[in-house]
Write an enzyme that holds these catalytic residues in place. Structure first.
Site, PDB file in Angstrom:
ATOM      1  N   SER A 112       0.788  -1.025  -0.050  1.00  7.93           N
ATOM      2  CA  SER A 112       0.045   0.115  -0.092  1.00  7.93           C
ATOM      3  C   SER A 112       0.838   1.105  -0.046  1.00  7.93           C
ATOM      4  CB  SER A 112      -0.923  -0.004   1.201  1.00  7.93           C
ATOM      5  OG  SER A 112      -1.692   0.988   1.189  1.00  7.93           O
ATOM      6  N   CYS A 113       0.314   2.277  -0.694  1.00 12.10           N
ATOM      7  CA  CYS A 113       1.081   3.405  -0.453  1.00 12.10           C
ATOM      8  C   CYS A 113       0.060   4.729  -0.697  1.00 12.10           C
ATOM      9  CB  CYS A 113       2.176   3.570  -1.932  1.00 12.10           C
ATOM     10  SG  CYS A 113       1.286   3.610  -3.555  1.00 12.10           S
ATOM     11  N   PRO A 114       0.768   5.882  -0.480  1.00  7.43           N
ATOM     12  CA  PRO A 114       0.013   7.192  -0.038  1.00  7.43           C
ATOM     13  C   PRO A 114      -0.980   7.429  -1.180  1.00  7.43           C
ATOM     14  CG  PRO A 114       2.248   7.579   0.515  1.00  7.43           C
ATOM     15  CD  PRO A 114       2.413   6.173  -0.096  1.00  7.43           C
ATOM     16  N   THR A 131       2.335   0.936  -4.759  1.00  7.01           N
ATOM     17  CA  THR A 131       1.604  -0.405  -4.327  1.00  7.01           C
ATOM     18  C   THR A 131       1.904  -1.510  -5.267  1.00  7.01           C
ATOM     19  OG1 THR A 131       0.161   1.083  -3.373  1.00  7.01           O
ATOM     20  CG2 THR A 131      -0.744  -1.053  -3.720  1.00  7.01           C
TER      21      THR A 131
END
Lengths: 463, 147
Positions: free
Chosen positions: A8-10, A16
């Protein structure tokens, strides 16, 4: 070997998926199976099922955003940044493979640690004494059992190995048991100055035949006496150095010693004699009830004060040559984790995935006589689990007493059973443990409710 | 939707002139604005730079994928850029970056676009794909890599 991962990423647009791809490629290169759940702006894709998680050796969480870890309870989790997964996926996979499944064990360790920190007052001091005494009892008890390999009377022949083993076990280890108990109770109360009067008081208790009860009392008196003297004796500055080295040990030792010899020793000996005689004569219904009570105490708080009371009582009796209660408490202390482990196999729908995993470790805890192994199960459903394990332990304790099983080693779980002569009526003893385990599991099956619905998957935050 | 459906040769520049990270991002966003895919340059620039501030999108291996979400984006778009000399893009591996994909999406993008973008990200982790992009000398060749 299988791994699961969540990336998961911002913004959930690029990293991701790059991390997922990197981990998948790296795992493929190593011949490791991996399933990667992506929590990106599209939402959750390739979602991990309960089965995936259960089968996985470890969990990798590569996230710049928050990822909930509840699903992975009981699993080793490697948390890294998304960038790390993209930059060095091979190392990440290697690290995850090296993680050990010790979370559950660690949890139990933490509970034990926390409990011993929470102990206060007399109970804490008694437990300190018991913990220092235990190694002596283990070594001594097993040495004595080994001497019996050559025959019950063999040690009487001087110069034989049997005599040497008895000298180690009975003559030395068991002789030190009560002084050490008493000494370290006093040490726990009054620190170093408490040790000498405690050892002396304990030694006297042993000499006058006041047994471990006498030792307990001697230790407490010694400790509190030194504590009192420390606070109340005021010396001029120049003489203060004499206080810990001369005044405290001398005064407190004389006080405790005289008290043991002239006042407490005799009644304590009487009490011990009566109790020992009563315990040795126990049979039939009385033995059954006594075993059931000891057993239920062992399970009630799984390593807490009630459990330790029953256990300490049994260990103390070893010094008085009463071995049956020790067998009963060990059997009863093994069945809670064993019974729960069996229940997780028999009634899968009554436990969460994490608990079913934990059940595997509970087997190990059970056979090692670590009653605390039942705590994680009891904590999540105390009103159903505790009555179940108490019933099972009562059965184990009662049967062990009725069968006249005896145990000379105060710890060790099934690992002491093969030692010759450590256990009397081994067959009956094994039956008692098995019966307790089965009853515990059946009670859990009867009382515990099915878990309804699937585990809630919490809403995942996306930016 | 395929990756190729989102590529647009008007949004490709195989010879970026900028000398630094901010310059590259600027140069690529200008293409978006010029083609009318973005209404406010200021808004998308801020979105992209905000994302860079969290962590650089220079993921290493010569690649940079700056990206941002903004309501002023008319249509989800991918800008392809290539720098012959290489740019310090604050990469994870501290090596210069040569290939850039600037991704701009509206706040409420349809899943099909996002899926295509996720496919693009995955493809870039493939060494062969990266090598082909490095070699590409025309927009057509770039396009071919993703067919």
């Amino acid at each position: 070997m299988k791994l699961v991962a969540v990336t998961s990423c911002p913004t959930g647009i690029a990293h991701t998926y790059m991390a997922a791809e990197a981990l998948e490629n790296a795992a493929k290169g190593k011949g490791v199976e991996i399933k990667v759940e992506t929590q990106g702006s599209i939402g959750v894709e390739n979602e991990l099922s309960e089965k995936d998680i259960a089968e996985a050796h470890a969990v990798i969480i590569a996230a710049g955003a928050n990822v909930s870890k509840e699903r992975f309870e009981g699993k080793p989790v490697l948390e890294i940044s998304v960038s790390e997964a993209i930059k060095s996926p091979k190392e990440v996979i290697e690290r995850a493979l090296k993680l050990e499944k010790k979370n559950y064990m660690r949890k139990v360790e933490e509970i034990k640690q926390q409990r011993s920190e929470e102990r206060t007052g007399i109970f804490k001091h008694l437990m300190t004494g018991v913990s220092f005494m235990l190694p002596l009892v283990v070594a001594g008890g097993i040495a004595i059992a080994l001497s019996f390999i050559f025959g019950i009377e063999a040690f009487k022949e001087e110069g034989t190995l049997a005599a040497a083993l008895m000298q180690i076990g009975g003559g030395s280890a068991f002789a030190l048991m009560i002084p050490i108990l008493s000494g370290y109770i006093a040490f726990s109360i009054a620190d170093r100055p408490g040790l000498a009067p405690g050892l002396i008081g304990g030694s006297l208790a042993a000499q006058v035949g006041a047994g471990f009860l006498g030792g307990l009392i001697a230790g407490l008196i010694a400790g509190y006496t030194v504590d009192f003297l420390k606070k109340n004796i005021k010396l001029p500055k120049g003489l203060q150095g004499l206080k810990p080295i001369l005044i405290l040990p001398l005064l407190s030792s004389l006080f405790v010693g005289l008290l043991m010899i002239y006042v407490i020793g005799r009644p304590m000996k009487g009490l011990m004699d009566v109790m020992t005689a009563w315990l040795q004569s126990l049979s039939g219904t009385n033995a059954l009830l006594f075993g059931a009570i000891l057993g239920a105490m062992m399970a009630f708080d799984m390593g807490g004060p009630i459990n330790k009371t029953a256990y300490t009582f049994a260990v103390g009796l070893l010094g008085a040559n009463v071995f049956e209660p020790q067998a009963a408490v060990m059997a009863a202390g093994m069945t809670p984790p064993l019974g729960l482990a069996l229940a997780t196999v028999l009634y899968k729908n009554k436990f969460s995935q994490g608990e079913i995993e934990a059940g595997k470790a509970a087997w190990v805890m059970g056979i090692s006589f670590i009653t605390e192994g039942a705590i994680p199960f009891a904590a999540s459903d105390p009103l159903r689990v505790i009555p179940s394990i108490m019933t099972g332990s009562a059965v184990a304790g009662a049967l062990s007493m009725v069968f006249g099983a005896s145990l000379r080693a105060p710890h060790g779980g099934i690992f002491v059973l093969p030692i010759p002569n450590a256990v009397d009526n081994l067959g009956g003893y094994v039956v008692a443990i098995l019966a307790g385990t089965i009853v515990t599991a059946l009670m859990v099956g009867l009382l515990k409710k099915n878990i309804t619905g699937s585990v809630k998957v919490e809403a995942r935050q996306k930016i | 939707m395929k990756i190729t459906d989102m590529l647009n040769e008007k949004l490709m520049n195989l010879d970026l002139k900028a000398n630094d990270k901010a310059g590259v991002i600027n140069e690529m966003i200008d293409m978006l604005v010029y083609e009318g895919f973005v209404l406010s340059k200021k808004a998308i620039l801020k979105a992209v730079m905000d994302r860079e501030a969290i962590a650089s999108t220079g993921v290493g291996m010569g690649i940079g994928i700056p990206h941002g979400k903004s309501n002023t984006v008319v249509k989800p778009s991918i800008v392809f850029g290539k720098s012959i000399k290489g740019i310090d893009f604050e990469s994870l591996d501290e090596q210069p970056s040569y290939i850039f994909f600037l991704i701009a999406v509206p706040e409420d993008s349809a899943n099909e676009h996002l899926k295509a973008l996720s496919q693009l990200s995955r493809r870039l982790m493939n060494q062969e794909v990266r090598e082909q992009l490095m070699k590409a000398e025309s927009t057509e060749e770039v396009y071919k890599v993703f067919i």
